[in-house]
Design a protein around this motif. Sequence first.
Motif, mmCIF file in Angstrom:
data_model
loop_
_atom_site.group_PDB
_atom_site.id
_atom_site.type_symbol
_atom_site.label_atom_id
_atom_site.label_comp_id
_atom_site.label_asym_id
_atom_site.label_seq_id
_atom_site.Cartn_x
_atom_site.Cartn_y
_atom_site.Cartn_z
ATOM 1 N N ARG A 148 7.019 5.718 -5.512
ATOM 2 C CA ARG A 148 6.747 5.484 -6.716
ATOM 3 C C ARG A 148 5.363 3.425 -6.561
ATOM 4 N N ASP A 149 4.446 4.109 -6.781
ATOM 5 C CA ASP A 149 3.379 3.256 -7.134
ATOM 6 C C ASP A 149 3.695 2.509 -5.798
ATOM 7 N N LEU A 150 3.364 3.107 -4.297
ATOM 8 C CA LEU A 150 3.652 2.494 -3.025
ATOM 9 C C LEU A 150 2.111 1.727 -2.514
ATOM 10 N N ARG A 151 2.283 0.677 -2.457
ATOM 11 C CA ARG A 151 1.398 -0.186 -2.064
ATOM 12 C C ARG A 151 1.785 -0.398 -0.470
ATOM 13 N N VAL A 152 0.228 -0.203 0.702
ATOM 14 C CA VAL A 152 0.891 -0.469 1.649
ATOM 15 C C VAL A 152 -0.347 -1.987 2.264
ATOM 16 N N GLU A 153 -0.313 -3.020 2.653
ATOM 17 C CA GLU A 153 -1.302 -3.635 3.139
ATOM 18 C C GLU A 153 -1.656 -4.212 4.901
ATOM 19 N N PHE A 154 -2.725 -4.319 5.041
ATOM 20 C CA PHE A 154 -2.721 -4.647 6.366
ATOM 21 C C PHE A 154 -3.563 -6.224 6.187
ATOM 22 N N PRO A 155 -2.896 -7.379 6.887
ATOM 23 C CA PRO A 155 -3.578 -8.895 6.421
ATOM 24 C C PRO A 155 -4.580 -8.596 7.504
ATOM 25 N N THR A 156 -5.624 -9.193 7.446
ATOM 26 C CA THR A 156 -6.752 -9.276 9.046
ATOM 27 C C THR A 156 -7.450 -10.476 8.633
ATOM 28 N N ARG A 157 -7.934 -10.782 9.681
ATOM 29 C CA ARG A 157 -8.448 -12.040 9.770
ATOM 30 C C ARG A 157 -9.448 -12.321 8.003
ATOM 31 N N ARG A 158 -10.559 -10.779 7.813
ATOM 32 C CA ARG A 158 -11.218 -11.060 7.389
ATOM 33 C C ARG A 158 -10.695 -10.945 5.136
ATOM 34 N N THR A 188 -6.274 -3.373 1.976
ATOM 35 C CA THR A 188 -4.914 -2.054 0.503
ATOM 36 C C THR A 188 -5.114 -1.037 1.175
ATOM 37 N N ALA A 189 -4.497 -0.259 2.299
ATOM 38 C CA ALA A 189 -4.406 0.985 2.889
ATOM 39 C C ALA A 189 -4.331 2.230 2.121
ATOM 40 N N LEU A 190 -2.517 1.947 1.390
ATOM 41 C CA LEU A 190 -2.538 2.372 0.680
ATOM 42 C C LEU A 190 -2.250 2.168 -1.173
ATOM 43 N N ASP A 191 -2.506 2.246 -2.019
ATOM 44 C CA ASP A 191 -2.679 1.857 -2.992
ATOM 45 C C ASP A 191 -2.447 2.754 -4.383
ATOM 46 N N ALA A 193 5.157 5.042 5.760
ATOM 47 C CA ALA A 193 5.483 3.762 5.553
ATOM 48 C C ALA A 193 7.141 4.449 4.875
ATOM 49 N N ILE A 194 7.278 6.252 4.729
ATOM 50 C CA ILE A 194 8.512 6.460 4.651
ATOM 51 C C ILE A 194 9.330 6.161 5.583
ATOM 52 N N ILE A 195 9.058 7.279 6.890
ATOM 53 C CA ILE A 195 9.759 6.702 7.953
ATOM 54 C C ILE A 195 10.193 5.149 8.409
ATOM 55 N N GLY A 196 9.422 4.366 7.995
ATOM 56 C CA GLY A 196 9.803 3.458 7.863
ATOM 57 C C GLY A 196 9.355 2.730 9.634
ATOM 58 N N LEU A 197 7.960 3.790 9.530
ATOM 59 C CA LEU A 197 7.195 2.828 11.125
ATOM 60 C C LEU A 197 5.681 2.164 10.933
ATOM 61 N N LEU A 198 5.426 1.815 9.727
ATOM 62 C CA LEU A 198 3.973 1.374 9.396
ATOM 63 C C LEU A 198 3.795 0.456 10.748
ATOM 64 N N GLU A 199 2.988 0.960 11.056
ATOM 65 C CA GLU A 199 1.915 -0.341 12.795
ATOM 66 C C GLU A 199 1.506 -1.882 12.241
ATOM 67 N N PRO A 200 2.546 -1.820 12.558
ATOM 68 C CA PRO A 200 2.194 -3.956 11.992
ATOM 69 C C PRO A 200 0.848 -4.379 12.334
ATOM 70 N N PRO A 201 -0.162 -4.931 11.479
ATOM 71 C CA PRO A 201 0.840 -5.740 10.777
ATOM 72 C C PRO A 201 1.112 -5.547 9.240
ATOM 73 N N GLY A 202 0.319 -3.056 9.317
ATOM 74 C CA GLY A 202 0.656 -2.970 8.017
ATOM 75 C C GLY A 202 2.112 -3.546 7.950
ATOM 76 N N ARG A 203 2.466 -3.120 5.974
ATOM 77 C CA ARG A 203 3.524 -3.861 5.301
ATOM 78 C C ARG A 203 3.318 -3.446 3.780
ATOM 79 N N ILE A 204 4.075 -2.513 3.560
ATOM 80 C CA ILE A 204 4.955 -2.545 1.799
ATOM 81 C C ILE A 204 4.232 -3.471 1.099
ATOM 82 N N ALA A 205 3.669 -3.710 0.607
ATOM 83 C CA ALA A 205 3.430 -4.920 -0.414
ATOM 84 C C ALA A 205 3.997 -4.422 -1.625
#
Lengths: 333, 307, 348
Positions: free
Chosen positions: A8-18, A22-25, A53-65
């Motif tokens: 439901r409404d999955l959002r995955v973000e990658f914080p970078t220095r810039r 938003t990788a998934l929106d 994201a579903i299997i919980g193996l997002l590569e860091p620093p990616g996170r479910i936001a």
Amino acid sequence: MSPLLEVRDLRVEFPTRRGVLTALDGVSFSIAPGEVLGVVGESGAGKSMTGAAIIGLLEPPGRIAGGQILLNGKRIDNLRYDQMRRIRGREIGAIFQDPLTTLNPLYTVGDQLVETIQTHLGLDVAEARKRAVGWLEMVGIPAAAQRIDSYPHEFSGGMRQRVVIALALCAEPKLIVADEPTTALDVSIQAQVIALLKGLARDKGTSMMLVTHDMGVIAETADRVAVMYAGRIAEIGPVREVVKHPKHPYSAGLMASIPPLDRRVDHLAQIDGAMPRLSAIPRGCAFNPRCPEVFARCLVERPALLATGATEAACWLYDPVSEKHAPEAMRHG
Amino acid sequence: MAAITSSLGRMLDSDLFWSFRHSPVTVISAVVALICILGAVLAPLIAPHDPFDVATLNLIDAFKPPAWAAEGDATYPLGSDDQGRDVLSAIMYGARVSLLVGFCAVLFSMVVGVGIGLLAGYAGGAVDGVLMRIADIQLTFPNILIALLVDGIARAALPADVHDRVALFVVIFAIGISAWPQFARTVRGSTLVERNKEYVLAARVIGISQLRIMLTHVLPNVLGPVLVIATLGLSNAIISEATLSYLGAGVPQTQPSLGTLIRIGNDFLFSGEWWIAIFPGLALIAMVLSVNLLGDWLRDALNPRLR
Amino acid sequence: MAETPILEVDDLARSFDVSRPWLQRVLAGEGKRILRAVDGISFAIPRGTTLSLVGESGCGKSTVARLVVGLYPPSRGRVVFEGLELERARAIAEQRRRMQMIFQDPYASLNPRWRVKDIVAEPIRAFGMTPSAAAQQAKVAELLTQVGLSPLDGEKFPHEFSGGQRQRISIARALSSNPDFLVCDEPTSALDVSVQAQILNLMKDLQARLGLTYLFISHNLAVVRQVSDRIGVMYLGRLVELAPAETLFTTPRHPYTRALMEAIPDLEMTGRQRIPVGGEVPSPISPPSGCPFHPRCPLADDRCKAERPVLLPARGTEASLTACHAVEEGRDGGVPAAQRVGTTAIAL
């Protein structure tokens, strides 16, 4: 029937220095028990990341936001690592493109199968080993009883992918997430592996999320398909409808640009330009700079998935209040 | 002018600079290294005394403790040695010698090592085999042993007066020749990867000469790791030089390096004049540690897998 | 009378020594291991046409591409370019200029440290083709425009471009020496499907406009169908079928060609049950005796195990050359009556 997996409404973000990318929106879909959902898109569209994201193996620093992932109605997106590890294998099996990332080169194939079966099903070693041989036979490894004590490097690429499939299935999960399972294989081996996956899913009633860039594999294997673009779902629906009568201008362009095998065409349909980088996703509809149907609303407002008949498409052409509507051809396919 | 501003802007905006700014250890190391280098380079201008000007030396001023001690003298901030030389000034002049030897030795081993590694990796086959076995054999000996050997041969072969004149170059050569295999092995490894990349094949299809391909295509793409080894190699070379000088085999007495100062101070360590050995030692540690930490940072920052 | 082909390949072969190091080999008591990547293939490419080589990984198609541009010397046989032995042709700058290559991986085929204008201008400079720096600049701008990029892109570095744009830069570099013959080694297999269409269209336009001759290497049959005049199917270093493109797709004759087409996923969803060919490609270090396909072939008999078949005109479709005893003897059931129509393939 209630869905096995619901996103439901999955959002995955990658914080970078810039800034935060938003990788998934706003990705939403569900998979019913026994259903095969294909996820297609071009590289960088976010299809593999959805699986990760579903299997919980997002590569860091990616996170479910944002958003939720529910398995059998229970949230799994906020579980701790060790809780998630128990779910992986027992409830969700994973198959990746490169079998060598899944198999441990230091242990025999049998060791790995037996350990997985013991961990998740609580059987004794002898029983687990018997099942392991059974699984290897089922995935078509010749002389399974002898080959079980071989190391991964002693198998060929196609055979290794079969071992990975056995490993993903041996704890009898309800859902399999397969990320490009046939991409590394030659076309004749690919056909064998697809036939195997399809047969196993059908016989065991296992649901599958099949992530691939190969439309042919999807067409042969999936029940429904989601077309992704720039981290969003552009269109989702029954596979026959999406392949034959795509409604979103992107899926239509994608299907048209696949070279046909049965005839020679002078000029292939092409989508000009390229998918935007995550750091430069345009406002409104992400496809608007490349879209042949673009109009004013697409530039400012992001479309949600709208019903188009058999499929749902994230396109303003299908909103009754838009100033422009889909041309006849597209509406009916 | 605009080009300079824009390339400066690009540098300040680069990932490398960003990772530098976000690593406090690295920033401190850079400051320490900069102080060491500036102090050494500008020694004739900023050192309080000229330790080599015999006219200013006075034995009455010998063995003064550091300025903060009870019998300290403000003119000798870190005290003075047995001949009345200012320890701080001696350290600054000594660091000059240490850094000069270090930089030149690293430059020497870099040029030799990169050249051999590039040739071995690109040519392959027997050339590769022979060059790399030589490197392997040399790597089985400790660096300092090779440097001692080279230094010993030079001493035996050259007349004393000639040797004194070229002693600095002998040390540079001795240290430099002991460190080339690290460069050669790394460059060979990267060259093996690069030479099969399609951009090299494209140049070969055009018919560009092998030498030109090596220099214009392969070389710029294998230099990243070389920078890391060179930085870490600098601190090694400084230590090697200090070791050689401490053993009395290094630079001539007339140009004392930090190692020489420590050796001289060693004689007085147990008679209470600790400052003569300890302060040059601390300076050496500061210099080597800061350069090493910079090298570590550079290695991590240039490694895409750790980013 | 037909003019001479731009390229002729005669009994070309190339082996690689993949033995372990000498000492290990002696200690383990094993012999040399020779990989026969290409094992005696012949073909010719008429001017202005496209010959494609297709096959699965390890069949030797990329090795052929590299042999043809002289990146490897052949172990046996010869390559003749414009009537000259390849080695002699490549010694002459004017002849060398006329052949160029486009590579598979757009991320490895451009030197990451060079600006695009320098990458594109490298052949121009190498062959001394323009008198002045200004003329060179103008030529680079023209080339970039020709492949659908902007002349301003010349100032950028490769990493600032997408995969498809990089492949355009690669093509611009290849065109900069005004070649007649381009070897294209899987030029679209690293690209996404919508971008693949862009590049294929560009290559076809350029061929029509500049009269180029292509040797096109691919594993994707649908792509090959779009670009080829003739197609060679390779298996374990040999050509098993060589036929005009239309003939190959309407009436494939060699059992391997048929198996390959059978294996392609069906986008039309006819519900047809596919029977994938069993087994896997054997190792080219110890290939099977006789016909290399016999362990997987439904038509194999004792002759296939013992005797190596040669390319012969196939019964019924004489335009197809097929290396198959079964086809020669008529054991394959003759010309297939109706090949499946309405199938589309494959990789996005």
